[in-house]
Motif scaffolding. Structure first.
Motif, mmCIF file in Angstrom:
data_model
loop_
_atom_site.group_PDB
_atom_site.id
_atom_site.type_symbol
_atom_site.label_atom_id
_atom_site.label_comp_id
_atom_site.label_asym_id
_atom_site.label_seq_id
_atom_site.Cartn_x
_atom_site.Cartn_y
_atom_site.Cartn_z
ATOM 1 N N ASN A 147 0.795 -1.228 0.000
ATOM 2 C CA ASN A 147 0.000 0.000 0.000
ATOM 3 C C ASN A 147 0.827 1.278 0.000
ATOM 4 N N LEU B 236 1.655 3.437 -2.456
ATOM 5 C CA LEU B 236 1.049 4.562 -3.165
ATOM 6 C C LEU B 236 -0.135 5.152 -2.401
ATOM 7 N N PRO B 237 -1.060 4.333 -1.888
ATOM 8 C CA PRO B 237 -2.151 4.931 -1.110
ATOM 9 C C PRO B 237 -1.655 5.667 0.148
ATOM 10 N N LYS C 58 -0.229 8.985 -0.982
ATOM 11 C CA LYS C 58 -1.365 9.842 -1.330
ATOM 12 C C LYS C 58 -2.030 10.394 -0.070
ATOM 13 N N LEU C 59 -2.248 9.541 0.918
ATOM 14 C CA LEU C 59 -2.850 9.974 2.175
ATOM 15 C C LEU C 59 -1.960 11.008 2.887
ATOM 16 N N GLU D 288 -2.230 14.361 0.983
ATOM 17 C CA GLU D 288 -3.541 14.972 1.226
ATOM 18 C C GLU D 288 -3.634 15.530 2.648
#
Length: 158
Positions: free
Chosen positions: A142, A144-145, A148-149, A152
Motif C-alpha cells: 500500500n 502509493l495509497p 497519497k494519504l 492529502e
C-alpha cells in the motif's frame, strides 16, 4: 501486572521507540541534506527536543499483528516524524509564533526564510524517505495509497 504497571510499560515502550527514531533521524538527515550545512545545522536544532514521538510508536504497534519487524518500517516511521516536524515549523511561521515547546521556535531564531526552507526540506525528505522505503522493501504493501494519504493530509494541515 497492575494497571499502573501496564501504563509504565507502555510509557517505557513509547520512550524506547522515541530514542530509536531520534537516533535514526539524527543519523539520516545530515546525509540526506549533504552539501547544505545551514539546513543540517537547523535540522539539528529542530530535533533537540525528542518529545514522545507517538506516531512511530503507533506505527510499530499496528505493524505487529502483520508480523512486520519494526526495523523494516523504521524509515517510514522516521519519514512520518519528519513530515510532522515540518508542519510544526511551518505552523510557527504562519502563526508568527516565538515559541515551540517553551523554546524559541525556528521562526523566532532564524527568521521567515530559513524557517520555510527547513520546513520544506524536512517535509520533502520525509516523503521521499517514505516512498523509497516502499520501493526497496517489496514486503511492504500500500505504498502509493499511503503516500497519497500523507500528501492529502499535509495539504489539509496547511
Amino acid at each position: 501486572m497492575t494497571s499502573s504497571g501496564s501504563r509504565e510499560l507502555v510509557f517505557d515502550n513509547i520512550l524506547e521507540n522515541s530514542r530509536i527514531i531520534e537516533g535514526w533521524l539524527k543519523e539520516f538527515c545530515p546525509s540526506a541534506l549533504i552539501g547544505h550545512q545551514d539546513l543540517i545545522m537547523l535540522w539539528r536544532e529542530c530535533t533537540d527536543d525528542i518529545g514522545l514521538r507517538l506516531r512511530p510508536f503507533l506505527l510499530h504497534l499496528s505493524s505487529q499483528p502483520g508480523g512486520i519487524d519494526f526495523e523494516d518500517i523504521l524509515p517510514i516511521a522516521a519519514g512520518i516524524e519528519m513530515v510532522q516536524l515540518s508542519t510544526l515549523i511551518i505552523d510557527d511561521v504562519l502563526d508568527r509564533s516565538p515559541l515551540r515547546n517553551n523554546r524559541p521556535s525556528v521562526f523566532a531564531k532564524r527568521g521567515l526564510e530559513e524557517a520555510i526552507s527547513i520546513g520544506t526540506a524536512i517535509s520533502s525528505e520525509g516523503l521521499s524517505l517514505i516512498a523509497r522505503s516502499f520501493s526497496v522493501n517489496s514486503g511492504l504493501k500500500n505504498g502509493l495509497p499511503i503516500i497519497k494519504l500523507m500528501t492529502e493530509t499535509m495539504s489539509n494541515v496547511y
